[in-house]
Design a protein around this motif. Structure first.
Motif, PDB file in Angstrom:
ATOM      1  N   CYS A 200       0.933  71.354  61.412  1.00 14.83           N
ATOM      2  CA  CYS A 200       0.594  70.502  60.268  1.00 14.83           C
ATOM      3  C   CYS A 200       0.415  71.284  58.974  1.00 14.83           C
ATOM      4  O   CYS A 200       0.309  70.677  57.898  1.00 14.83           O
ATOM      5  N   GLY A 203       1.996  71.468  54.459  1.00 19.90           N
ATOM      6  CA  GLY A 203       2.661  70.213  54.134  1.00 19.90           C
ATOM      7  C   GLY A 203       3.706  69.753  55.125  1.00 19.90           C
ATOM      8  O   GLY A 203       4.429  68.772  54.861  1.00 19.90           O
ATOM      9  N   ASP A 206       3.403  66.029  56.276  1.00 18.09           N
ATOM     10  CA  ASP A 206       3.898  65.094  55.258  1.00 18.09           C
ATOM     11  C   ASP A 206       5.421  65.065  55.238  1.00 18.09           C
ATOM     12  O   ASP A 206       6.032  63.997  55.070  1.00 18.09           O
ATOM     13  N   GLN A 210       7.870  61.748  55.913  1.00 18.41           N
ATOM     14  CA  GLN A 210       8.898  61.350  54.950  1.00 18.41           C
ATOM     15  C   GLN A 210      10.282  61.341  55.587  1.00 18.41           C
ATOM     16  O   GLN A 210      11.069  60.408  55.393  1.00 18.41           O
ATOM     17  N   TYR A 234       5.863  58.265  62.747  1.00 20.69           N
ATOM     18  CA  TYR A 234       5.394  58.317  61.349  1.00 20.69           C
ATOM     19  C   TYR A 234       4.488  57.130  61.022  1.00 20.69           C
ATOM     20  O   TYR A 234       3.591  57.223  60.168  1.00 20.69           O
ATOM     21  N   LYS A 238       1.184  56.470  58.577  1.00 18.75           N
ATOM     22  CA  LYS A 238       1.428  55.743  57.336  1.00 18.75           C
ATOM     23  C   LYS A 238       0.936  54.313  57.349  1.00 18.75           C
ATOM     24  O   LYS A 238       0.483  53.796  56.330  1.00 18.75           O
TER      25      LYS A 238
END
Length: 240
Positions: A200, A203, A206, A210, A234, A238
């Motif tokens: 993790c 970044g 993230d 994405q 994801y 999210k």
């Protein structure tokens, strides 16, 4: 980092009871999450269990996690329904993420029919977003790969993706000299949070979120999802 014993809560009370101010672990050793935390039920007793437990411990993403929510990948269509019912029985506003590998379904008509029956069983809850279905094709290892590369090539099985993922992920374990499958499947190696912390860091989580969303949307738009690897994990991060 203090290691927390993973064990089932034995006292019966609402799952969404507020967590104690000064302690997030009950005497029985299971985290008692607050009202804002969704539930996770997964196929996979070790990899997913320790991955999400370490996510709880090392990031700002928190979940209601209990050992009984993690089971045999091959029979998730039988294992998930009683867990979902159990949660919804005492939590009308629960958010439940169902994480599992799709390679047990791919090309298997019998298993695909079982999956469709599972989705019909909770059609209303899926429609209103209370139950979120999060498969990865071929497996959660593809989700890990997205932390390192924007790769949506088709991988049919764990074996086909392991060789691509191993050079990236093996160095993140305390003892990277072990065979990759043993690192990812053995409790002995998974229980140390180092691999998830590294996964993790900088970044990369993230980026994985994405990439996963972007690639799925593009594949669906071109009607080619079944010709790509993908991961709906994801949504766990999210769609909270």
């Amino acid at each position: 980092m203090a290691r927390r014993k993973i064990a089932d809560v034995v006292e019966k009370r609402p799952y969404f009871e507020a967590a104690p101010v000064d302690s997030s672990v009950t005497e029985e050793g299971t985290r008692d999450m607050g009202v804002q935390y969704p539930f996770l039920i997964c196929g996979g007793r070790n990899t997913e269990r320790y991955y999400f437990t370490h996510i709880n411990d090392t990031t700002n993403y928190k979940f209601n996690i209990r050992p009984k929510y993690f089971g045999d990948e091959a029979n998730y269509t039988e294992a998930f329904p009683p867990r979902i019912r159990e949660i919804l029985k005492v939590n009308n506003d629960a958010k439940i993420f169902c994480v599992f590998d799709w390679d047990t379904i791919y090309g298997q008509e019998v298993n695909l029919n079982k999956h469709k029956a599972f989705e019909r069983l909770f059609e209303a809850e899926i429609s209103n977003g209370m139950v979120v279905v999060c498969p990865s094709m071929p497996s959660i290892e593809y989700w890990f790969l997205l932390h390192f590369a924007d790769d949506d090539r088709f991988y049919k099985s764990y074996g086909s993706i392991a060789g691509v993922l191993a050079p990236h992920l093996k160095p993140y374990f305390v003892d990277p000299s072990k065979p990759f499958k043993k690192l990812l499947k053995s409790e002995k190696h998974l229980k140390d949070a180092t691999w998830v912390m590294n996964l993790c860091a900088a970044g990369k989580l993230d980026l994985a979120i994405q990439r996963a969303e972007k690639n799925i949307k593009a594949a669906i738009a071109s009607d080619e999802l079944d010709r790509h690897a993908y991961s709906y994990v994801y949504k766990v991060f999210k769609e909270r």
